[in-house]
Design a protein around this motif. Structure first.
Motif, PDB file in Angstrom:
ATOM      1  N   UNK A   1       0.843  -1.209   0.000  1.00 27.84           N
ATOM      2  CA  UNK A   1       0.000   0.000   0.000  1.00 27.84           C
ATOM      3  C   UNK A   1       0.870   1.249   0.000  1.00 27.84           C
ATOM      4  N   UNK A   2       1.949   1.222   0.783  1.00 25.59           N
ATOM      5  CA  UNK A   2       2.857   2.371   0.832  1.00 25.59           C
ATOM      6  C   UNK A   2       3.581   2.535  -0.498  1.00 25.59           C
ATOM      7  N   UNK A   3       3.958   1.424  -1.120  1.00 20.42           N
ATOM      8  CA  UNK A   3       4.638   1.484  -2.419  1.00 20.42           C
ATOM      9  C   UNK A   3       3.726   2.082  -3.491  1.00 20.42           C
ATOM     10  N   UNK A   4       2.450   1.675  -3.469  1.00 18.71           N
ATOM     11  CA  UNK A   4       1.483   2.209  -4.437  1.00 18.71           C
ATOM     12  C   UNK A   4       1.310   3.718  -4.214  1.00 18.71           C
ATOM     13  N   UNK A   5       1.199   4.100  -2.945  1.00 18.85           N
ATOM     14  CA  UNK A   5       1.040   5.527  -2.630  1.00 18.85           C
ATOM     15  C   UNK A   5       2.251   6.322  -3.110  1.00 18.85           C
ATOM     16  N   UNK A   6       3.441   5.775  -2.904  1.00 18.06           N
ATOM     17  CA  UNK A   6       4.666   6.476  -3.319  1.00 18.06           C
ATOM     18  C   UNK A   6       4.739   6.570  -4.840  1.00 18.06           C
ATOM     19  N   UNK A   7       4.359   5.486  -5.488  1.00 20.23           N
ATOM     20  CA  UNK A   7       4.381   5.470  -6.960  1.00 20.23           C
ATOM     21  C   UNK A   7       3.371   6.479  -7.522  1.00 20.23           C
ATOM     22  N   UNK A   8       2.172   6.508  -6.922  1.00 22.25           N
ATOM     23  CA  UNK A   8       1.149   7.472  -7.338  1.00 22.25           C
ATOM     24  C   UNK A   8       1.670   8.899  -7.172  1.00 22.25           C
TER      25      UNK A   8
ATOM     26  N   UNK B   1       7.038 -10.407  -4.205  1.00 17.38           N
ATOM     27  CA  UNK B   1       6.572  -9.245  -3.446  1.00 17.38           C
ATOM     28  C   UNK B   1       7.383  -8.021  -3.875  1.00 17.38           C
ATOM     29  N   UNK B   2       6.789  -6.853  -3.754  1.00 15.90           N
ATOM     30  CA  UNK B   2       7.463  -5.581  -4.034  1.00 15.90           C
ATOM     31  C   UNK B   2       8.023  -5.457  -5.449  1.00 15.90           C
ATOM     32  N   UNK B   3       7.466  -6.199  -6.398  1.00 14.20           N
ATOM     33  CA  UNK B   3       7.925  -6.081  -7.779  1.00 14.20           C
ATOM     34  C   UNK B   3       7.350  -4.801  -8.396  1.00 14.20           C
ATOM     35  N   UNK B   4       8.173  -4.035  -9.132  1.00 12.87           N
ATOM     36  CA  UNK B   4       7.667  -2.762  -9.680  1.00 12.87           C
ATOM     37  C   UNK B   4       6.412  -2.913 -10.545  1.00 12.87           C
ATOM     38  N   UNK B   5       6.290  -4.004 -11.287  1.00 14.63           N
ATOM     39  CA  UNK B   5       5.137  -4.156 -12.184  1.00 14.63           C
ATOM     40  C   UNK B   5       3.816  -4.211 -11.439  1.00 14.63           C
ATOM     41  N   UNK B   6       3.787  -4.886 -10.318  1.00  8.41           N
ATOM     42  CA  UNK B   6       2.519  -5.004  -9.594  1.00  8.41           C
ATOM     43  C   UNK B   6       2.197  -3.688  -8.870  1.00  8.41           C
ATOM     44  N   UNK B   7       3.235  -2.977  -8.480  1.00  8.67           N
ATOM     45  CA  UNK B   7       3.014  -1.654  -7.870  1.00  8.67           C
ATOM     46  C   UNK B   7       2.416  -0.706  -8.920  1.00  8.67           C
ATOM     47  N   UNK B   8       2.972  -0.761 -10.119  1.00  3.49           N
ATOM     48  CA  UNK B   8       2.460   0.091 -11.201  1.00  3.49           C
ATOM     49  C   UNK B   8       1.018  -0.290 -11.559  1.00  3.49           C
ATOM     50  N   UNK B   9       0.731  -1.593 -11.566  1.00  2.00           N
ATOM     51  CA  UNK B   9      -0.644  -2.038 -11.853  1.00  2.00           C
ATOM     52  C   UNK B   9      -1.600  -1.523 -10.778  1.00  2.00           C
ATOM     53  N   UNK B  10      -1.189  -1.581  -9.513  1.00  2.00           N
ATOM     54  CA  UNK B  10      -2.021  -1.076  -8.420  1.00  2.00           C
ATOM     55  C   UNK B  10      -2.297   0.412  -8.598  1.00  2.00           C
ATOM     56  N   UNK B  11      -1.269   1.112  -9.007  1.00  2.00           N
ATOM     57  CA  UNK B  11      -1.364   2.548  -9.267  1.00  2.00           C
ATOM     58  C   UNK B  11      -2.373   2.824 -10.392  1.00  2.00           C
ATOM     59  N   UNK B  12      -2.306   2.043 -11.471  1.00  2.00           N
ATOM     60  CA  UNK B  12      -3.231   2.216 -12.601  1.00  2.00           C
ATOM     61  C   UNK B  12      -4.671   1.963 -12.166  1.00  2.00           C
ATOM     62  N   UNK B  13      -4.869   0.936 -11.341  1.00  2.00           N
ATOM     63  CA  UNK B  13      -6.228   0.636 -10.861  1.00  2.00           C
ATOM     64  C   UNK B  13      -6.764   1.754  -9.968  1.00  2.00           C
ATOM     65  N   UNK B  14      -5.910   2.291  -9.121  1.00  2.00           N
ATOM     66  CA  UNK B  14      -6.354   3.387  -8.243  1.00  2.00           C
ATOM     67  C   UNK B  14      -6.710   4.628  -9.054  1.00  2.00           C
TER      68      UNK B  14
END
Lengths: 363, 363
Positions: free
Chosen positions: B14-21, B72-85
């Protein structure tokens, strides 16, 4: 010789884009049909909207591609043209809601189509509100389709490519430009009059010139692997061309023949558009006339007499003349930049024709 | 042990997604700043909207990825989470215009923020109309950002991949589902009452269940290269879960505590939402009560007394009970399907927790 081959090549591309759009929307329609027959009007609205139009953006893209050495009839440029047409359709759908425009190309706009569907079916609650809501969703769907088509290009438009960067920038800039446009409608009357022309110029740069000519041309070039130098040359041509194109549009929005433009006379005035033309008028007209324009702009109930009076002021104070002079100047700038481009005869002639049509059109 | 590592892994994501966003929107903000300082409120609205929320879709996506063997913590899934948000934020912005919801998470919705800006600055013309127009454009911008982020994933989400297909389908289905939702508001009263529950179920399937749980989970799985069999198992779990989730939402929309939900009591009734809950009531209540609901639904001026009366009817006729029973049944179906999934302990536990939170929440 050149004229003939140009005409047939261009017609072929336009036909290829239409066929690709047809196939693309056919596949989408199949998906939609699995959801519910009730969603058919969304697809119908999109299909009808991408069927018409001048295809200016797709053609700019095509000749940008050809100018940079891209092959004729290549699937990637057809797909790019298709993505641009879908994006334009999405923008028009939302634009017409924002501007409360009930007509588009002589027929009802999408939100109006949905209001009419509501009324025809005798549904409950408010038909106008339903029309707006349905058109917001149709525009969103069309925006998604545009991106889906663009991604189908594959590696030339993949993440990190120049083409993708241009596509992203184009979307962000046109939305920001549209916002500046509606902001000026409401904030213009309380901001300094002296800055009105500059603000209007900034708006047309982002909402129109970059979007309608500069980015499509650059996109085609980038897809064909154009050098940075060629892209800069394209920009030196397409940016003033796009500004001249929009200034012509603004003049038509006030002085155009409804039979040719497909829009009621004076619609831009009712929408409260604070164009360069209006900016000149507000600055150059006598205080009384200037206040009259300020009071009348954006009034939905503007009648023929008021529209005629605003036209008179715009002509008498020299605002029309000043705008025409600006169109002339920007056109010259564009054509001079065009002749400096290191292009083969065919794309050069094609771009010259497109440019001439863009700045001298009547609709 | 598992609980602790699960909690910390999930918090980290969640923190990684927030940071990426944050980083993503920071870059966009730089582009916007080159256009005009006036466009700052568009970015402010988007940033504020993606800052809150339950991140249900991003988490479904994450555990779908982890369940299919993604690191875990792979950049691709963080970016996907960001796109969904970002997609969810775009959907909420346009939803709130469509539903005329002035509040979102206890604060003003985006169109309301722009109306307030208009009023605060003393701008001309209509503040509500400006608010709607600006929010349409902000939603469009956010929709583009969502796609831009998704494409940043690169090869795993390129044209032709399973992940891209799911992302495209998700967008098309949610927009079609939203349309069915607004259609039912207006067409429901003149369509056959017996079909009301079925139609409401179809709406929640497309506008909510597929969008909020099924597609995000499948997307994560597909990005990690899940087999077709695993994706089918995911679907058997996530689709009934999503339906239960939306049914819970519908119950909260009528019976929820405004202090917890952040929305005024009875807002769904004022919006005229014809949910499964309402469908049951219209079918099961006495003729007078049924007509009362038909007359009151969608009235913007619905007062506390009317809301209370509709609640009474919904409870007395057994519609609430029937809906709760359906939630129970769908939940059981989801949990049974979950236990059949061939997952490691960590993703299994995580999905179980998410599912429990989704169906038993109070907000």
């Amino acid at each position: 010789m050149t004229a003939e081959s140009l005409g047939s090549e261009q017609s072929r591309f336009v036909a290829d884009v239409a066929a690709k759009l047809n196939g693309f929307l056919g596949v989408q329609q199949e998906t939609m049909a699995t959801i519910s027959p009730d969603v058919a009007p969304l697809m119908g609205s999109i299909t009808s909207l991408v069927t018409g139009g001048k295809r200016l953006r797709a053609l700019m893209c095509y000749w940008g591609w050809r100018g940079a050495g891209g092959e004729s009839a290549h699937p990637d440029i057809i797909t790019a043209g298709c993505a641009l047409e879908l994006f334009q359709a999405a923008a028009l759908i939302h634009d017409d809601i924002i501007d409360r425009s009930d007509t588009r190309r002589g027929g009802p706009s999408v939100h109006k189509r949905f209001s009419q569907l509501h009324e025809g079916e005798g549904w409950a609650l408010d038909s106008e509100r339903f029309g707006h809501a349905a058109a917001i969703l149709t525009g969103d769907l069309c925006l998604s389709f545009s991106e889906e088509a663009f991604t189908e290009i594959g590696s030339r438009a993949a993440s990190g490519t120049a083409a993708r960067r241009i596509f992203n920038l184009m979307r962000a800039e046109v939305m920001a430009g549209q916002y500046l446009d509606i902001l000026e409608e409401v904030a213009g009357p309380v901001r300094d009059r002296a800055g009105a022309v500059d603000r209007a110029q900034s708006i047309i740069r982002f909402k129109s010139a970059k979007y309608s000519t500069e980015h499509p041309l650059a996109l085609g070039g980038a897809l064909a692997g154009a050098s940075e130098e060629l892209l800069q040359g394209y920009s030196a041509f397409a940016l003033p061309l796009g500004e001249a194109f929009q200034l012509r549009d603004d003049v038509l929005g006030v002085f155009g023949d409804p039979g040719t433009t497909g829009k009621p006379a004076g619609d831009d005035l009712r929408e409260g558009k604070r164009t360069v033309l209006v900016g000149f008028a507000i600055n150059q007209a006598a205080a009384d006339d200037s206040s009259y324009i300020d009071t009348m702009l954006g009034r939905q109930d503007l009648g023929e007499a008021e529209v005629a009076e605003i036209r008179r002021i715009i002509v008498d104070c020299g605002a029309l003349e000043a705008t025409e002079a600006m169109i002339e100047e920007l056109s010259n700038e564009a054509f001079e930049a065009l002749e400096r481009l290191p292009l083969a005869d065919l794309p050069l002639t094609a771009l010259r024709q497109l440019a001439e049509a863009a700045v001298s059109r009547a609709a």
